[in-house]
Design an enzyme around this catalytic site. Structure first.
Site, PDB file in Angstrom:
ATOM      1  N   GLU A 169     -69.393 -32.376 -12.474  1.00 34.39           N
ATOM      2  CA  GLU A 169     -67.994 -32.662 -12.789  1.00 34.39           C
ATOM      3  C   GLU A 169     -67.653 -32.014 -14.131  1.00 34.39           C
ATOM      4  OE1 GLU A 169     -65.484 -36.617 -14.225  1.00 34.39           O
ATOM      5  OE2 GLU A 169     -67.369 -36.850 -13.131  1.00 34.39           O
ATOM      6  N   ASP A 171     -64.602 -32.211 -16.702  1.00 34.84           N
ATOM      7  CA  ASP A 171     -63.330 -32.802 -17.084  1.00 34.84           C
ATOM      8  C   ASP A 171     -62.596 -31.848 -18.018  1.00 34.84           C
ATOM      9  OD1 ASP A 171     -63.734 -35.112 -15.601  1.00 34.84           O
ATOM     10  OD2 ASP A 171     -64.798 -36.103 -17.227  1.00 34.84           O
ATOM     11  N   GLU A 174     -58.707 -34.954 -20.026  1.00 31.77           N
ATOM     12  CA  GLU A 174     -58.415 -36.373 -19.847  1.00 31.77           C
ATOM     13  C   GLU A 174     -57.571 -36.748 -21.050  1.00 31.77           C
ATOM     14  OE1 GLU A 174     -61.579 -38.828 -17.684  1.00 31.77           O
ATOM     15  OE2 GLU A 174     -62.716 -37.655 -19.141  1.00 31.77           O
ATOM     16  N   HIS A 185     -69.972 -32.665 -17.280  1.00 36.75           N
ATOM     17  CA  HIS A 185     -70.924 -33.651 -16.750  1.00 36.75           C
ATOM     18  C   HIS A 185     -71.842 -32.944 -15.747  1.00 36.75           C
ATOM     19  CE1 HIS A 185     -68.715 -37.280 -18.218  1.00 36.75           C
ATOM     20  NE2 HIS A 185     -67.627 -36.603 -17.922  1.00 36.75           N
TER      21      HIS A 185
END
Length: 336
Positions: A169, A171, A174, A185
């Protein structure tokens, strides 16, 4: 990223037991652009599809014959996607928390190959208060959704918290109007760096960098560009810059990310980016942690209690996020 949605367990159990029918679903159009330095940006015939567990996507006959995007707070206009946290359905206010994925003209998720590439998006966070999260991120989901009905029914979600199943993942963003974070991640199999190795300007000491009237003025629209530079075929650095009012604003970089042997580190993140990742976009809030990991304490200026869903619903009932003008390609090609 910790919890990405507040979808009900009822919706999950119902959708697990029904046969999904999606032939009549009308996907909201969201054109995007794929760019090269030599050829410029070429428009892509893309749409968005709601995640399969969206509660209001369940039809009256118990099947997803046509997801109700409007009831789930999702709408598009031109190249802009708007997502609302709260919606009134049959006279009752519900927390919609929509999550959508970018869908190609072939009925599969668009897999963005971003190693040694960049990704840009225009963002309007002005209506997102403390406790909200407008998330723009990448997941190593299967392009076909991995099941019958697959991508066309919003199936196959995965992330580094092992929701759905475990996968890499990234990101990209955010954020709300008060704080932001960028967090890789990586994963090796089912072992993921669930906490990630993120960059948050406020946490790094830049307390006046992000917010209303700040260096990046979240009262106004701005462009977010994330670059994934490679050296020798491996990801060497993730860097962030913003463009607002014609001015380029440099931000942080990430050049290492946890243990290469246990979760893959930055090298593993680069391999995932090179293989192609699926773009997900969502809005959500967090009754458990009230998004404090993003915007309170050492991570942001929000006070205790400000981010509770009950406070948001009463004080900011129309909270929403707008993502627009999505483009990806060669480094230096998406903001020309």
């Amino acid at each position: 990223m910790f919890f990405k949605s507040s979808f009900t367990s009822l919706a999950v159990s119902l959708l697990a037991s029904i046969q999904v029918v999606h032939a009549s679903e009308a996907y909201p159009s969201l054109p995007t652009w794929k760019c090269t330095k030599s050829g410029g940006c070429i428009q892509q015939n893309t749409t968005v599809v709601l995640d399969q567990v969206a509660p209001n996507a369940i039809g009256t006959a118990g099947s997803r014959t046509a997801a109700d995007y409007a009831a789930m707070g999702v709408s598009t206009s031109g190249n802009a996607l708007t997502m609302y946290q709260y919606m009134t359905v049959n006279g009752k206010v519900t927390s919609a928390s929509p999550r959508v994925y970018l869908l190609g003209a072939d009925g599969k998720y668009v897999e963005m190959g971003l190693l040694n590439q960049e990704l840009s998006v225009d963002v309007d966070l002005s209506a997102l208060p403390c406790g909200e999260n407008g998330a723009f991120y990448l997941s190593s989901m299967a392009a076909d959704g991995g099941a019958t009905g697959g991508a066309a029914a919003g199936k196959g979600y995965c992330d580094a918290q092992c929701q759905g199943y475990c996968c890499n993942e990234m990101d990209i963003l955010e954020a709300n109007s008060m704080a932001t974070a960028m967090t890789p991640h990586p994963c090796i199999g089912n072992t993921c760096d669930s906490s990630g190795c993120g960059f948050n300007p406020y946490a790094s000491g830049q307390h006046s960098f992000w917010g209303p009237g700040s260096t990046v003025d979240t009262n106004k629209v701005f462009t977010v560009t994330t670059q994934f530079a490679a050296s020798g075929g491996q990801l060497s650095q993730i860097s962030r810059k913003y463009v607002q009012n014609g001015r380029q604003i440099s931000s942080g970089t990430i050049s290492s990310c946890g243990s290469t042997s246990s979760t893959g580190g930055l090298t593993g993140m680069g391999q995932a980016l090179g293989s192609g990742m699926v773009l997900a976009m969502s809005i959500w809030n967090d009754p458990t942690q009230q998004m404090a990991w993003l915007d309170a304490g050492s991570n942001g200026p929000c006070a205790s209690g400000q981010g509770s869903p009950s406070n948001i619903q009463s004080q900011h009932p129309t909270t929403h996020v707008i993502f627009s003008n999505i483009r990806w390609g060669d480094i230096g090609s998406t903001t020309t």
